[in-house]
Design a protein around this motif. Structure first.
Motif, PDB file in Angstrom:
ATOM      1  N   ARG A 196       0.847  -1.195   0.000  1.00 54.84           N
ATOM      2  CA  ARG A 196       0.000   0.000   0.000  1.00 54.84           C
ATOM      3  C   ARG A 196       0.879   1.240   0.000  1.00 54.84           C
ATOM      4  O   ARG A 196       2.028   1.193   0.424  1.00 54.84           O
ATOM      5  N   SER A 197       0.255   2.325  -0.430  1.00 50.86           N
ATOM      6  CA  SER A 197       0.964   3.593  -0.413  1.00 50.86           C
ATOM      7  C   SER A 197       0.003   4.651   0.118  1.00 50.86           C
ATOM      8  O   SER A 197      -1.206   4.594  -0.145  1.00 50.86           O
ATOM      9  N   GLU A 198       0.550   5.614   0.862  1.00 49.58           N
ATOM     10  CA  GLU A 198      -0.302   6.682   1.413  1.00 49.58           C
ATOM     11  C   GLU A 198      -0.990   7.472   0.309  1.00 49.58           C
ATOM     12  O   GLU A 198      -2.071   8.017   0.496  1.00 49.58           O
ATOM     13  N   GLU A 199      -0.354   7.541  -0.855  1.00 48.74           N
ATOM     14  CA  GLU A 199      -0.915   8.324  -1.967  1.00 48.74           C
ATOM     15  C   GLU A 199      -2.192   7.698  -2.516  1.00 48.74           C
ATOM     16  O   GLU A 199      -3.032   8.383  -3.085  1.00 48.74           O
ATOM     17  N   PHE A 200      -2.316   6.380  -2.394  1.00 48.33           N
ATOM     18  CA  PHE A 200      -3.517   5.685  -2.877  1.00 48.33           C
ATOM     19  C   PHE A 200      -4.059   4.808  -1.743  1.00 48.33           C
ATOM     20  O   PHE A 200      -3.890   3.586  -1.767  1.00 48.33           O
ATOM     21  N   PRO A 201      -4.691   5.425  -0.743  1.00 47.63           N
ATOM     22  CA  PRO A 201      -5.055   4.646   0.454  1.00 47.63           C
ATOM     23  C   PRO A 201      -6.046   3.515   0.187  1.00 47.63           C
ATOM     24  O   PRO A 201      -6.102   2.557   0.956  1.00 47.63           O
ATOM     25  N   HIS A 202      -6.828   3.614  -0.893  1.00 44.78           N
ATOM     26  CA  HIS A 202      -7.824   2.572  -1.140  1.00 44.78           C
ATOM     27  C   HIS A 202      -7.343   1.534  -2.161  1.00 44.78           C
ATOM     28  O   HIS A 202      -8.105   0.659  -2.548  1.00 44.78           O
ATOM     29  N   LEU A 203      -6.109   1.667  -2.582  1.00 45.95           N
ATOM     30  CA  LEU A 203      -5.566   0.703  -3.548  1.00 45.95           C
ATOM     31  C   LEU A 203      -4.441  -0.094  -2.902  1.00 45.95           C
ATOM     32  O   LEU A 203      -3.750   0.414  -2.026  1.00 45.95           O
ATOM     33  N   ARG A 204      -4.275  -1.296  -3.355  1.00 43.60           N
ATOM     34  CA  ARG A 204      -3.104  -2.051  -2.908  1.00 43.60           C
ATOM     35  C   ARG A 204      -2.715  -3.056  -3.981  1.00 43.60           C
ATOM     36  O   ARG A 204      -3.533  -3.456  -4.808  1.00 43.60           O
TER      37      ARG A 204
END
Lengths: 257, 192
Positions: A196-204
């Motif tokens: 996960r990345s903070e830039e895309f919190p709903h994506l992994r």
């Protein structure tokens, strides 16, 4: 859960307007989705047989908007192919090969067949005269590979938090177990990694060390407004990150990422 | 398309990043370099609290580096588990706090008679004191027969109170131990 073509268009417009690394891809995707919506709508009042050659509407037969739009606004590689297709008999050359043998590298075939297969799924008419792969990691309706994975919102129902896979071809969702590799079926949790990345919190990124494949998950518990197939494309930076680390995507999206 | 997945990778490695369909992927690769990526793993396990045995998924943060300590960041019900289908009771739902809790006691403590505070005590000394007091109390309060002459073998001077985070396994041992002593005032709080 199933989102409409209008939902997808609106979401793609919104995300494209926000800029970012996927801006150009999403802007093109908006135009693509409008063409796909027209194809989907053209099939509304037809009694479909499940055989694409018999069911094809003028929108599919000529694919005029798709080729013209690609020639004028597509990337060079697609533009070149669209120009070549404009002078031939597009439908046979574009849709039928994909219909019989779907491939995530067959851009035009996928664009044309997707709305038709989704309409078949909506009308519960089985696709005919085509072999498709079967198995729990394949779409139970059309045999397509999973484009992405959707994590349900925990509060949506008492029994929830499960995973659904969305078919790359007919866009139907089907339930699939968590903590299993979607590509090879690996169940050893030490082999499965989630990035996960903070830039895309709903994506992994859901990755597997055994087969080195990955797909993206859209966590609706983190962002209920997300439209999976659009938000998946908006996170192309995650694809770039995964590819740089040697992972291969199970199914490329319509941006080729 | 003439661009294969392999070509795509090569292009990316060479710096001229394009997608398989020819889109400019350079902005995506540029952003990828700035992303703060965290790796988690998902481990399927069983809730320890009661004998219902609900399935849970434990999310652990850590990049699997040798000198990094994995950290539990979330625990949720396992949606694929046939017993609970993703649901958890309030105790199970707070399982993360049982794993990570800065209020957890890491050593035994004792509050002496008449004292208003807890003191640290060595493990060996604690075990010795508990054993001595159990023996003394049991000997003093053991009831072998009741008023009507029936054999009961009860220890009425000791009671056991459990805690809500006691595990299923601990409670099994508690019951075995307390019943072997004859303790009847036994409460293990093995419930929500």
């Amino acid at each position: 859960m199933r989102d409409s073509w209008d939902d997808r268009i609106r979401r793609a417009e919104t995300l494209s307007g926000e800029g970012g690394a996927a801006e150009a891809m999403l802007a093109f995707f908006v135009r693509l989705l409008r063409i796909q919506k027209d194809i989907y709508d053209s099939l509304r009042n037809r009694r479909l047989t499940g055989e694409i050659a018999a069911d094809a509407t003028p929108e599919m037969q000529l694919a005029p908007g798709l080729l013209t739009m690609t020639v004028s606004t597509g990337p060079p590689a697609l533009r070149e192919r669209a120009e070549r297709l404009q002078s031939n008999a597009p439908f046979e050359e574009i849709a039928l090969p994909f219909w019989h043998k779907p491939s995530d590298h067959d851009f035009f075939g996928k664009v044309l067949v997707q709305p038709y297969l989704e309409r078949l799924a909506a009308q519960r008419v089985r696709p005919r005269y085509r072999d498709h792969l079967r198995g729990e990691r394949r779409c139970p309706f059309c045999g397509g590979a999973p484009q992405l994975s959707i994590l349900e919102e925990h509060a949506a129902a008492l029994e929830s938090g499960g995973r659904q896979l969305q078919c790359a071809n007919c866009l139907s969702p089907w339930t699939y177990r968590r903590v299993v590799c979607v590509h090879c079926g690996e169940e050893d949790e030490h082999q499965l990694g989630y990035y996960r990345s903070e830039e895309f919190p709903h994506l992994r990124i859901d990755s597997c060390e055994t087969c080195r494949h990955y797909l993206k998950s859209i966590d609706l518990g983190k962002l209920g407004l997300a439209v999976p197939i659009v938000d998946e494309m908006a996170g192309v930076a995650l694809d770039a990150w995964a590819v740089e680390r040697g992972y291969e995507k199970i199914e490329l999206n319509l941006a080729g990422m | 398309m003439s661009i294969s997945r392999r070509t795509f990778l090569k292009s990316a490695a060479a710096g001229a990043a394009v997608s398989a369909f020819g889109f400019d992927a350079a902005p995506a690769y540029a952003q990828a370099k700035t992303l703060k990526i965290a790796r988690t793993s998902e481990t399927r396990s069983t809730c320890p609290y009661c004998s219902v045995s609900c399935g849970v998924i434990i999310h652990t943060l850590g990049d699997r580096a040798k000198n990094a300590i994995p950290q539990v960041v979330h625990v949720e019900g396992d949606p694929d588990h046939p017993i609970n289908r993703g649901t958890l009771c309030p105790k199970g739902a707070s399982l993360q706090q049982d794993i990570l809790n800065d209020r957890r006691l890491l050593k035994p403590q004792v509050r002496r008679p008449g004292s208003d505070r807890w003191e640290d005590i060595e493990w060996d000394r604690a075990v010795d004191e508990i054993a001595r007091r159990v023996k003394k109390t049991r000997d003093a309060t053991f009831v072998e027969k009741d008023a009507r002459g029936r054999t009961v073998n009860r220890c009425e001077g000791i009671a056991w109170t459990g805690g809500c985070t006691d595990t299923n396994e601990l409670n099994y041992l508690v019951v075995k131990t307390m019943r072997s002593l004859g303790v009847v005032y036994l409460e293990n709080q093995a419930r929500v």
